[in-house]
Design a protein around this motif. Structure first.
Motif, mmCIF file in Angstrom:
data_model
loop_
_atom_site.group_PDB
_atom_site.id
_atom_site.type_symbol
_atom_site.label_atom_id
_atom_site.label_comp_id
_atom_site.label_asym_id
_atom_site.label_seq_id
_atom_site.Cartn_x
_atom_site.Cartn_y
_atom_site.Cartn_z
ATOM 1 N N LYS A 1 33.117 39.437 26.175
ATOM 2 C CA LYS A 1 33.716 39.928 27.417
ATOM 3 C C LYS A 1 33.929 38.735 28.342
ATOM 4 N N ILE A 2 34.975 38.781 29.134
ATOM 5 C CA ILE A 2 35.173 37.743 30.151
ATOM 6 C C ILE A 2 35.482 38.397 31.484
ATOM 7 N N ASN A 3 35.308 37.644 32.535
ATOM 8 C CA ASN A 3 35.677 38.147 33.855
ATOM 9 C C ASN A 3 37.070 37.648 34.202
ATOM 10 N N LEU A 4 37.930 38.603 34.424
ATOM 11 C CA LEU A 4 39.309 38.256 34.732
ATOM 12 C C LEU A 4 39.547 38.549 36.216
ATOM 13 N N ALA A 5 39.964 37.512 36.951
ATOM 14 C CA ALA A 5 40.226 37.704 38.383
ATOM 15 C C ALA A 5 41.639 38.267 38.563
ATOM 16 N N VAL A 6 41.723 39.284 39.392
ATOM 17 C CA VAL A 6 43.051 39.855 39.657
ATOM 18 C C VAL A 6 43.425 39.542 41.102
ATOM 19 N N GLN A 7 44.523 38.826 41.266
ATOM 20 C CA GLN A 7 44.985 38.489 42.617
ATOM 21 C C GLN A 7 46.207 39.314 42.978
ATOM 22 N N VAL A 8 46.328 39.581 44.260
ATOM 23 C CA VAL A 8 47.585 40.146 44.733
ATOM 24 C C VAL A 8 48.108 39.158 45.784
ATOM 25 N N ILE B 1 41.954 40.052 25.037
ATOM 26 C CA ILE B 1 42.832 41.101 25.541
ATOM 27 C C ILE B 1 44.274 40.570 25.648
ATOM 28 N N SER B 2 45.219 41.418 25.329
ATOM 29 C CA SER B 2 46.616 40.973 25.391
ATOM 30 C C SER B 2 47.111 41.093 26.838
ATOM 31 N N GLU B 3 48.227 40.448 27.132
ATOM 32 C CA GLU B 3 48.767 40.468 28.483
ATOM 33 C C GLU B 3 49.109 41.900 28.899
ATOM 34 N N ASP B 4 49.696 42.617 27.965
ATOM 35 C CA ASP B 4 50.072 44.012 28.208
ATOM 36 C C ASP B 4 48.881 44.859 28.646
ATOM 37 N N GLU B 5 47.821 44.761 27.833
ATOM 38 C CA GLU B 5 46.627 45.574 28.099
ATOM 39 C C GLU B 5 45.975 45.164 29.405
ATOM 40 N N ALA B 6 45.927 43.859 29.644
ATOM 41 C CA ALA B 6 45.309 43.367 30.881
ATOM 42 C C ALA B 6 46.084 43.896 32.086
ATOM 43 N N GLY B 7 47.406 43.883 31.979
ATOM 44 C CA GLY B 7 48.246 44.381 33.070
ATOM 45 C C GLY B 7 48.003 45.854 33.322
ATOM 46 N N LYS B 8 47.963 46.617 32.240
ATOM 47 C CA LYS B 8 47.741 48.065 32.367
ATOM 48 C C LYS B 8 46.433 48.355 33.095
ATOM 49 N N SER B 9 45.364 47.643 32.676
ATOM 50 C CA SER B 9 44.060 47.902 33.311
ATOM 51 C C SER B 9 44.084 47.492 34.780
ATOM 52 N N ALA B 10 44.732 46.363 35.060
ATOM 53 C CA ALA B 10 44.738 45.872 36.434
ATOM 54 C C ALA B 10 45.414 46.879 37.370
ATOM 55 N N PHE B 11 46.562 47.379 36.938
ATOM 56 C CA PHE B 11 47.294 48.300 37.810
ATOM 57 C C PHE B 11 46.590 49.645 37.951
ATOM 58 N N ILE C 1 47.373 34.084 33.341
ATOM 59 C CA ILE C 1 46.791 32.919 32.671
ATOM 60 C C ILE C 1 45.668 33.455 31.779
ATOM 61 N N PRO C 2 45.895 33.498 30.460
ATOM 62 C CA PRO C 2 44.968 34.194 29.558
ATOM 63 C C PRO C 2 43.520 33.795 29.789
ATOM 64 N N GLY C 3 42.670 34.786 29.892
ATOM 65 C CA GLY C 3 41.238 34.533 30.017
ATOM 66 C C GLY C 3 40.815 34.145 31.429
ATOM 67 N N ARG C 4 41.743 34.030 32.367
ATOM 68 C CA ARG C 4 41.332 33.561 33.684
ATOM 69 C C ARG C 4 41.867 34.403 34.839
ATOM 70 N N ILE C 5 43.146 34.371 35.033
ATOM 71 C CA ILE C 5 43.675 34.985 36.256
ATOM 72 C C ILE C 5 44.914 35.807 35.967
ATOM 73 N N MET C 6 44.995 36.896 36.676
ATOM 74 C CA MET C 6 46.257 37.624 36.692
ATOM 75 C C MET C 6 46.705 37.707 38.151
ATOM 76 N N ASP D 1 40.066 41.770 42.989
ATOM 77 C CA ASP D 1 39.166 42.476 42.065
ATOM 78 C C ASP D 1 38.796 41.545 40.908
ATOM 79 N N ILE D 2 37.642 41.825 40.286
ATOM 80 C CA ILE D 2 37.251 41.102 39.070
ATOM 81 C C ILE D 2 37.072 42.151 37.971
ATOM 82 N N MET D 3 37.737 41.972 36.846
ATOM 83 C CA MET D 3 37.604 42.947 35.750
ATOM 84 C C MET D 3 36.868 42.290 34.574
#
Ligand code: ANZ
Ligand code: ZN
Length: 823
Positions: free
Chosen positions: A762-769, A783-793, A813-818, A775-777
């Motif tokens: 598991k990793i901590n992915l920072a979500v910025q707006v 995790i793929s970009e698609d899946e990460a996006g879905k969870s973030a939204f 940025i895979p594994g780090r920031i969205m 938020d931190i997920m």
């Protein structure tokens, strides 16, 4: 690739394994002994319920072979005894012929499953070379005083026309035919199992036995250890006294009468003093026919008669109390006499109510100790420990303290002492039937009972035409005068052979040793070779014992397991074996009932024959299905649709062969490799813990995923084949050879999973707006970009900043920031 066709491959591989002795790697350093409770070869043959345990041991055996163990997995037949004989009588075939025929059927059926059994070690308990040793062990027991003759009344089945042990009864009826048992006085051979009671109990908990707790508990209950006190009660105006046994000495001030069992010898001794002796006599006759189990039943009405003219004295209170004879007191438990305390014992309470005897309460619930003591109690017995009342100097003590102090007082006055008793009784060991091991004893008028000399063993069962039970209390052997009349081995005078035979359970007491003896060989395969002195087998016993895994039916939880443990301990004392317990791990098989949910039986027409299933779906499908049906120890219903499902699954496994490639296609490989290692981990752990069903589920998940891929790496396919092979060995072997291998898959190594691949990272992915962290997920590392996006939204904290806004851009940025850019 051609179609999957089990008919084409299964027999082929069974012959191959046989010819190449694939499983007989007995010289590896680590060893493992897997044992099935062997069947008695009944005329009906196997139905699909029987093999469930055999399949499980086979899965386990293969798993251990692959882990590099020498695995011993033998099979044989328990062919002496009532079931075999009753079948023979019913079908008018000599038991010997019937047994031979039935064994042939069983072997054929068993072989169709492709089991790892070492048939070269097969044993048959009715083979003289085998029962020679059953007789030998009996003689040793006789020599040590553990086999003795008794004339006590025993359980007699009028329909099976034989004596039965307590263990052979079910609620007072014959376990085989359901007839009511009667008590009959007959000379019997008895084995002194009680001499081992304490060890049979103690070793359950102190020899590292990995047994289901439920089975240990059944053993404990059968052994029935009880700690109490035995003390004497004097008969007034006489030298006579009775000894009573109690676990509740603390209640002794509440004793309002005493009881002796109908069998108690004092009755005969004091009969002149008993005014109503003719009434007593009638009662004794009436009591004679009840079995012990009937007498013990709580619900049964408590009958009994007062001994008029006899008075007993409570040693603590010096009070006079009446003495009764009643059959709720058993003749052979404790001392055959009890102090009766109606206020604190259910049976005594009921008896007292019926006979209008006083009920004197002397133990109180701790909370109610201040309540006024009425001295009378009418609403039932209070059977728990509590605080003593109306008990002289012991009043206000706790039950436990009082028991200690009272026992001390008895001891000091030489009136009694602490005593441990066991419910378990000695094993009534003779049967008045033909089809069993002859008891190797000769009766001589001058010398008494004399052992048949060891070098004359086996004492063979004579061939006879008429083997029906006589019903006279004598075995059919008694009618064969040339066999019965013999010479006394001691004085040479004329003597008669013992004509009783051993019970059905004798042969199974030591069969797991016989398989080991079969490994010491200088005879051609297939012949019994148990002809050396017992000491020559010591090496094999030491190497293989204890049995590492033992699987069988729950119906053996008391009887067989108790008897076998008893014999094993006896052999331990003789120095024959060096381990105290024979079976280290024990698991029971859950029943397979019919498709309709009823017990599989001819009567219901719901019996399914494994031969039919195998010829329609294949042995592998059948094996897989039986392991997949449900948790191993639970009852499951047979389902032909279910076998069909397993067959289809194997067809899908087979088709994967079309995808095999040696090219490295990295991305696909990575995904399958991870799942594959997770599967290796789960299948390994599940087999070890007998969770075959969930192991198979995991294999199914793996196959599903591989099917989605275009290609399957050879190396991955190899691992898949190995972990599938214990369940479905034939298809596994065939696929293994397809890959170009030239030796059996069962000579490979069981894979170890790679921990790095099975870890769910598991990793901590920072979500910025708009550049601010909102938020931190915690997400899977890959995790793929698609899946990460879905969870973030989908997250509330993010929705707050994005709801109703235009999403301009998402930077990942895979594994780090969205970073979500909104307008
Ligand atoms: C007096 C008493 C008072 C008892 C009380 C119980 C409760 P276990 O645990 O089964 O060993 N008993 C002893 N010998 C017997 C026999 N031959 N047949 C039938 N019952 C017998 O139980 C021992 C108790 O069973 C003994 O303790 C005795 O009843 C009874 F409040 O003694 B007791
Ligand atoms: Zn019977």
């Amino acid at each position: 690739m051609e179609k999957y066709d089990p008919q084409k491959i299964e027999l082929k591989w069974q012959e191959y394994w046989d010819k190449n002795r694939t499983y007989k790697n007995y010289n590896r350093e680590k060893r493992f002994y897997v044992l099935d409770m062997f069947p008695y070869p009944s005329g009906e043959g196997l139905h699909v319920g029987h093999p469930k345990g055999y399949i499980a041991t086979d899965v386990f055996a293969r798993f251990k072979i692959l882990q590099g163990y020498s695995v011993l997995h033998p099979m044989g037949f328990d062919s002496f005894g009532l079931p075999a004989e009753n079948y023979a009588i019913k079908n008018k075939i000599h038991p010997k012929i019937a047994v031979e025929k039935n064994i042939a059927t069983y072997q054929k059926q068993l072989k169709a499953f492709g089991f790892t059994y070492d048939w070269e070690r097969e044993i048959i308990t009715s083979d003289p070379e085998y029962y020679k040793w059953t007789q030998w062990i009996f003689l040793k027991m006789f020599e040590k005083g553990l086999a003795y003759e008794s004339n006590e009344p025993v359980n007699w089945c009028p329909s099976c026309k034989t004596v039965l042990a307590n263990e052979d009864l079910e609620k007072g009826s014959c376990e085989r035919c359901g007839s009511r048992i009667v008590q009959k006085k007959l000379r019997q051979w008895v084995l002194k199992m009680t001499a081992y009671a304490d060890r049979l109990l103690y070793d359950l908990d102190n020899e590292n036995l990995n047994w289901e707790e439920m089975i240990k508990e059944q053993q404990r209950n059968w052994i029935g250890r009880s700690e109490g006190v035995q003390f004497e009660i004097k008969i007034k105006n006489s030298e006579e006294k009775i000894e009573v046994y109690t676990t509740r000495l603390d209640t002794v001030f509440g004793m309002t009468y005493a009881v002796v069992a109908p069998e108690h010898p004092i009755l005969e001794r004091i009969k002149d003093g008993i005014k109503n002796f003719s009434e007593i006599k009638r009662y004794l006759i009436q009591a004679q026919n009840k079995t012990e189990l009937e007498r013990m039943e709580l619900q049964k009405e408590k009958t009994g008669v007062k001994l008029e003219g006899i008075t007993a004295i409570n040693p603590f209170t010096k009070e006079d109390i009446p003495l009764f004879v009643a059959d709720y007191v058993l003749g052979f438990y404790g001392t055959g006499a009890v102090m009766a305390v109606p206020a604190h014992d259910e049976r005594d309470f009921e008896f007292a109510r019926k006979h209008n005897l006083p009920v004197k309460e002397v133990v109180k619930k701790p909370e109610t100790k201040n309540e006024k003591n009425s001295g009378e109690k009418t609403d039932g017995a209070f059977t728990e420990d509590g605080i003593l009342a109306s008990s002289g100097e012991y009043s206000r003590l706790t039950s436990e303290n009082a028991r200690g102090k009272m026992a001390e007082w008895l001891e000091k006055n030489n009136l009694g002492r602490k005593k441990v008793n066991y419910k378990m009784r000695d094993w009534v060991f003779s049967r008045q039937r033909y089809w069993g091991e002859p008891i190797p004893i000769v009766h001589c008028e001058k010398c008494g009972t004399v052992a048949v000399p060891e070098n004359e063993l086996p004492l063979k069962l004579p061939e006879v035409k008429s083997y029906e039970p006589t019903g006279t209390g004598e075995s059919p052997l008694a009618n064969i005068s040339e066999w019965v009349n013999t010479k006394c081995p001691k004085c040479g005078g004329s003597a008669k052979r013992e004509t009783n035979t051993m019970p059905q359970w004798a042969g199974s007491c030591w069969y797991y040793l016989a398989y080991l003896m079969r490994g010491v060989s200088n005879l051609p395969a297939g012949q019994m070779n148990l002809q050396f002195p017992i000491s020559s087998y010591k090496g094999e016993f030491d190497r293989w014992l204890p049995v590492d895994l033992y699987i069988g039916g729950i119906e053996h939880a008391t009887r067989h397991l108790l008897y076998a443990r008893f014999w094993h301990k006896f052999l331990y004392d003789l120095g024959v074996v060096s381990k105290k317990e024979p079976f280290k791990r024990l698991i029971h098989v859950g029943l397979v009932s019919g498709e309709d949910g009823r017990k599989m039986s001819k009567r219901w027409g719901n019996v399914v024959n494994p031969d039919d299933v195998i010829s329609e779906f294949g042995a592998d499908a059948m094996r897989l299905f039986e392991m997949f049906m449900g948790p191993f120890t639970q009852e499951v219903h047979w389902s032909t649709a279910g076998v069909n499902g397993s067959r289809r699954f194997l067809e899908r496994v087979w088709k994967l062969q079309d995808k095999i490639t040696n090219r490295k296609t990295e991305v696909a490989r990575k995904k399958i490799e991870k799942l594959l290692h997770k599967t290796i981990k789960k299948v390994t752990e599940d087999i070890e813990n007998f969770r075959f069903n969930t192991a198979i589920s995991q294999l199914m998940i793996l196959i599903n995923e591989i099917e989605k891929e275009k290609e399957l790496q050879t190396a991955d396919c190899e691992l898949l084949i190995i972990i599938l092979s214990p369940f479905a060995p034939h298809i596994a072997e065939e696929m293994w050879f397809h890959l170009g291998h030239k030796e059996s898959v069962f000579l490979q190594k069981w894979p170890r999973h790679d921990p790095a691949l099975t870890k769910d990272e598991k990793i901590n992915l920072a979500v910025q707006v708009n550049g601010k962290v909102r938020d931190i997920m915690a997400v899977d590392a890959d995790i793929s970009e698609d899946e990460a996006g879905k969870s973030a939204f989908a997250r509330e904290k993010i929705k707050k900043w994005t709801a109703g806004k235009e999403i301009k851009q998402v930077i990942y940025i895979p594994g780090r920031i969205m970073n979500i850019v909104v307008g």
